[in-house]
Design an enzyme around this catalytic site. Structure first.
Site, PDB file in Angstrom:
ATOM      1  CG  LEU A  62     -13.029 -36.752 -71.769  1.00  0.00           C
ATOM      2  CD1 LEU A  62     -13.179 -35.494 -72.621  1.00  0.00           C
ATOM      3  CD2 LEU A  62     -11.578 -37.202 -71.720  1.00  0.00           C
ATOM      4  N   GLY A 111     -19.580 -35.646 -66.146  1.00  0.00           N
ATOM      5  CA  GLY A 111     -20.848 -35.803 -65.443  1.00  0.00           C
ATOM      6  C   GLY A 111     -21.176 -37.239 -65.076  1.00  0.00           C
ATOM      7  CB  SER A 169     -12.942 -47.144 -67.740  1.00  0.00           C
ATOM      8  OG  SER A 169     -14.203 -46.609 -67.982  1.00  0.00           O
TER       9      SER A 169
END
Length: 212
Positions: A44, A48, A117
Site C-alpha cells: 500500500l 514503506g 502494483s
C-alpha cells in the site's frame, strides 16, 4: 503517400527484428560478480516500499553490488507521466516498468522496483516476462490503518475527503501477494531490520556471490 503514412498502414511489428548484442548476458553477469534479479516491492501507499528499497540499495552498494532503484513516483515524472491512476492506466504503468526492469536485469543488475502494483494478475505478468530465477516478489506488508497514520504525503487524508479518486486501499482494490518470495512486516520491525532481512534472503539464495 508519405513514408510516415505508409508505416501507419502496416503492422510495424512485422518489420522489427530483435538485435542480438555481441556482449552476452552471461558475460555481463561475470563482469558484475552477481546474479541479476528484479526485486518487485509491492504494498500500500505509505507501507514503506521506497524507503526500504532505498535502504536495501545502500547496503548493496556497500557490498560492491551493481543495482538500480526504479521508484513509482519518479517513473511517473518521466516515462509514465502520460498515465492516470485509472485501473487501465495502472495496468499500463506496471507493464512499462516491467519491460524496463527486464532490460536492466538483462544488463546484469539487481533491480529494485517500488510500486503499489495492486493487482495480482499484473504482477504475475511481470514475473512471466523474466526467467524464473530473476523475479522475487517482496511484499511490504503494512496494515491500512498504519499506512493512514503515517500518510507521509497526505494522500490518505485527501482520498478520505474525496479529493483523490481511485486511491488504492480506499476506493480502489489492493490484492496482496499470494506467495511472495520475501514477506516483510514493517509494523513489527525497523527500516534497518527490514532491509537486513531482504539482504540476508538474497545472500541465502545466492544472488550476492563474490561479496566484497
Amino acid at each position: 503517400m508519405s513514408t510516415s503514412d505508409e508505416y501507419k498502414d502496416h503492422d510495424t511489428s512485422r518489420n522489427i527484428v530483435w538485435h542480438h548484442s555481441s556482449v552476452t548476458h552471461q558475460e555481463r553477469i561475470r563482469q558484475k560478480g552477481q546474479k541479476p534479479v528484479v526485486l518487485w516491492f509491492t504494498g500500500l501507499s505509505g507501507s514503506g516500499k521506497s524507503t526500504i528499497a532505498n535502504a536495501v540499495e545502500v547496503r548493496l552498494l556497500n557490498l560492491g553490488k551493481h543495482s538500480y532503484l526504479l521508484d513509482g513516483d519518479n517513473i511517473r515524472h518521466g516515462l509514465n507521466k502520460d498515465l492516470s491512476f485509472s485501473d487501465t492506466d495502472r495496468i499500463e504503468n506496471i507493464r512499462r516498468i516491467g519491460e524496463v526492469a527486464k532490460l536492466f536485469a538483462d544488463s546484469g543488475l539487481i533491480v529494485l522496483t517500488a510500486f503499489i502494483s495492486p493487482f495480482v494478475t499484473d504482477r504475475q505478468q511481470i514475473r512471466e516476462l523474466l526467467p524464473e530465477t530473476q523475479f522475487l516478489e517482496v511484499y511490504i506488508d503494512t496494515p491500512l490503518a498504519i499506512c493512514e497514520i503515517r500518510d507521509p504525503k497526505g494522500l490518505y487524508k485527501k482520498a478520505r475527503a474525496g479529493a483523490i479518486k481511485n486511491f488504492t486501499g480506499i476506493d480502489s482494490e489492493y490484492q496482496p501477494p499470494l506467495h511472495p518470495e520475501i514477506h516483510i512486516k514493517t509494523e513489527e520491525n525497523s527500516i534497518e531490520a527490514c532491509a537486513e532481512e531482504i539482504i540476508e534472503k538474497l545472500r541465502q539464495l545466492g544472488y550476492l556471490e563474490g561479496e566484497k
